[in-house]
Design a protein around this motif. Structure first.
Motif, PDB file in Angstrom:
ATOM      1  N   TRP A  69      10.964  43.910 -69.631  1.00 28.10           N
ATOM      2  CA  TRP A  69      10.162  43.192 -68.642  1.00 28.10           C
ATOM      3  C   TRP A  69       8.690  43.219 -68.986  1.00 28.10           C
ATOM      4  O   TRP A  69       8.016  42.200 -68.960  1.00 28.10           O
ATOM      5  CB  TRP A  69      10.351  43.828 -67.249  1.00 28.10           C
ATOM      6  CG  TRP A  69       9.265  43.421 -66.290  1.00 28.10           C
ATOM      7  CD1 TRP A  69       8.081  44.066 -66.048  1.00 28.10           C
ATOM      8  CD2 TRP A  69       9.234  42.240 -65.493  1.00 28.10           C
ATOM      9  NE1 TRP A  69       7.317  43.369 -65.147  1.00 28.10           N
ATOM     10  CE2 TRP A  69       8.006  42.243 -64.785  1.00 28.10           C
ATOM     11  CE3 TRP A  69      10.131  41.178 -65.292  1.00 28.10           C
ATOM     12  CZ2 TRP A  69       7.658  41.221 -63.894  1.00 28.10           C
ATOM     13  CZ3 TRP A  69       9.780  40.169 -64.400  1.00 28.10           C
ATOM     14  CH2 TRP A  69       8.560  40.191 -63.717  1.00 28.10           C
ATOM     15  N   VAL A 108       9.760  39.338 -70.376  1.00 26.26           N
ATOM     16  CA  VAL A 108       9.950  38.510 -69.188  1.00 26.26           C
ATOM     17  C   VAL A 108       8.620  38.289 -68.483  1.00 26.26           C
ATOM     18  O   VAL A 108       8.263  37.156 -68.128  1.00 26.26           O
ATOM     19  CB  VAL A 108      10.964  39.168 -68.236  1.00 26.26           C
ATOM     20  CG1 VAL A 108      11.136  38.330 -66.974  1.00 26.26           C
ATOM     21  CG2 VAL A 108      12.307  39.364 -68.929  1.00 26.26           C
ATOM     22  N   GLN A 109       7.859  39.345 -68.288  1.00 18.36           N
ATOM     23  CA  GLN A 109       6.562  39.231 -67.631  1.00 18.36           C
ATOM     24  C   GLN A 109       5.650  38.283 -68.403  1.00 18.36           C
ATOM     25  O   GLN A 109       4.971  37.429 -67.815  1.00 18.36           O
ATOM     26  CB  GLN A 109       5.906  40.610 -67.518  1.00 18.36           C
ATOM     27  CG  GLN A 109       4.586  40.607 -66.756  1.00 18.36           C
ATOM     28  CD  GLN A 109       3.924  41.986 -66.745  1.00 18.36           C
ATOM     29  OE1 GLN A 109       4.280  42.870 -67.512  1.00 18.36           O
ATOM     30  NE2 GLN A 109       2.966  42.164 -65.850  1.00 18.36           N
ATOM     31  N   GLY A 153       6.525  42.947 -61.183  1.00 17.23           N
ATOM     32  CA  GLY A 153       7.965  42.974 -60.983  1.00 17.23           C
ATOM     33  C   GLY A 153       8.426  44.186 -60.204  1.00 17.23           C
ATOM     34  O   GLY A 153       7.744  45.223 -60.154  1.00 17.23           O
ATOM     35  N   ARG A 190      10.884  47.635 -64.164  1.00 23.14           N
ATOM     36  CA  ARG A 190      10.563  47.366 -65.569  1.00 23.14           C
ATOM     37  C   ARG A 190      11.820  47.548 -66.414  1.00 23.14           C
ATOM     38  O   ARG A 190      12.025  48.594 -67.032  1.00 23.14           O
ATOM     39  CB  ARG A 190       9.449  48.303 -66.036  1.00 23.14           C
ATOM     40  CG  ARG A 190       8.143  48.118 -65.260  1.00 23.14           C
ATOM     41  CD  ARG A 190       7.114  49.166 -65.650  1.00 23.14           C
ATOM     42  NE  ARG A 190       5.879  49.006 -64.913  1.00 23.14           N
ATOM     43  CZ  ARG A 190       4.835  49.825 -64.998  1.00 23.14           C
ATOM     44  NH1 ARG A 190       4.896  50.888 -65.790  1.00 23.14           N
ATOM     45  NH2 ARG A 190       3.743  49.599 -64.302  1.00 23.14           N
ATOM     46  N   GLN A 225      16.172  40.010 -60.199  1.00 24.58           N
ATOM     47  CA  GLN A 225      14.880  40.685 -60.272  1.00 24.58           C
ATOM     48  C   GLN A 225      13.926  40.000 -59.293  1.00 24.58           C
ATOM     49  O   GLN A 225      14.015  38.790 -59.058  1.00 24.58           O
ATOM     50  CB  GLN A 225      14.324  40.574 -61.695  1.00 24.58           C
ATOM     51  CG  GLN A 225      12.888  41.013 -61.903  1.00 24.58           C
ATOM     52  CD  GLN A 225      12.695  42.514 -61.896  1.00 24.58           C
ATOM     53  OE1 GLN A 225      12.686  43.113 -60.825  1.00 24.58           O
ATOM     54  NE2 GLN A 225      12.539  43.112 -63.066  1.00 24.58           N
TER      55      GLN A 225
END
Length: 271
Positions: A18, A29-30, A49, A52, A62
């Motif tokens: 993440w 992802v972030q 988020g 993590r 998520q």
């Protein structure tokens, strides 16, 4: 600034987790979300988020939040983001929420699921990225695994099941339950882990212990002793990331004043 609440699903296979990484250390992802939001907002946007997730770990739900310009109020965020994001990351919901809502700090519970592939003859190719193939190593002692899983429920110190890398104030966590779900697909065994929160790689470490018990390498009483002693070096190895999925995040409300209780139901039976 309006605050967006995002619900996300992703295939973690080709993500380096993440959290943002230094340039050249892999796609996250972030990072993908912040890049898409920056394009839509014409300015940098930070995304926070609920958890993590590590490299290779998947997510079905998520949760994240981000602050966006007021000029974008009413913007079709879900459609616009999904048009920009890679195919292995999707926005399931995008809504304006309370400006005080925080995806991480307001979370009161999380559910992960871990999937084992148990058939010794083959693995379906399209399932391989989402399961740990344990079938080739022999039949698991499911009764012993169930007995061991019962040791993890409650308010306990899980120092022996935390991998290094994150500083925490306490290694004590409230685990609501670790159970084997009765309705898993053919050839698979699915384990549900529910808690107020988890330590770094704690679910994968608990799963590694359960499989070690199932293979007869250690007993449930051995794992009880590991829990008591609190030393990671005494515990079995970490399960692979590919079998793990963040299944749900629980909040006291949905950010719009509506109560939400994902985990108040009785625990699933151990089929």
């Amino acid at each position: 600034m309006p605050r967006l609440r995002l619900t996300l699903a992703y295939d973690g296979t080709h993500f380096s987790g993440w959290q943002l990484q230094a340039p050249g250390l892999g796609r996250t992802v972030q990072g993908c979300l912040e890049e898409a939001l920056a394009t839509l907002c014409a300015q940098p946007v930070r995304v926070h988020g609920a958890g993590r997730t590590d490299a290779g770990v998947h997510a079905l739900a998520q949760v994240a939040h981000a602050d966006v310009p007021r000029s974008r109020t009413g913007f079709p965020w879900q459609k616009a983001l999904n048009a920009l994001l890679p195919k292995d990351l999707s926005v399931l919901e995008a809504v304006e929420t309370d400006p005080a809502f925080h995806a991480r700090f307001d979370a009161v519970g999380k559910e992960y699921r871990y999937t084992l592939w148990t058939d010794p003859r083959f693995v379906l190719p399209w399932r391989r990225p989402y399961v740990w193939d344990v079938g080739r190593r022999g039949v698991l002692d499911v009764a012993a695994m169930d007995a061991c899983a019962g040791l993890f429920a409650g308010y306990r110190d899980f120092a022996a099941f935390q991998n290094a890398g994150t500083v925490v104030n306490s290694t004590v966590r409230q685990v609501h339950g670790v159970v084997r779900l009765p309705d898993a697909p053919e050839h698979e065994m699915v384990w549900q882990f529910r808690a107020e929160g988890f330590l770094k790689q704690m679910v994968r470490n608990l799963m590694g212990a359960l499989v070690a018990v199932g293979r007869g390498k250690v007993s449930p009483e051995d794992i009880r002793s590991v829990l008591t002693k609190g030393q990671r070096s005494l515990a079995p190895g970490t399960a692979p990331a590919c079998g793990l999925c963040l299944h749900a995040v629980e909040y006291a409300s949905d950010g719009r004043g509506h109560k939400r209780h994902l985990f108040h139901q009785p625990e699933a039976g151990q089929g």
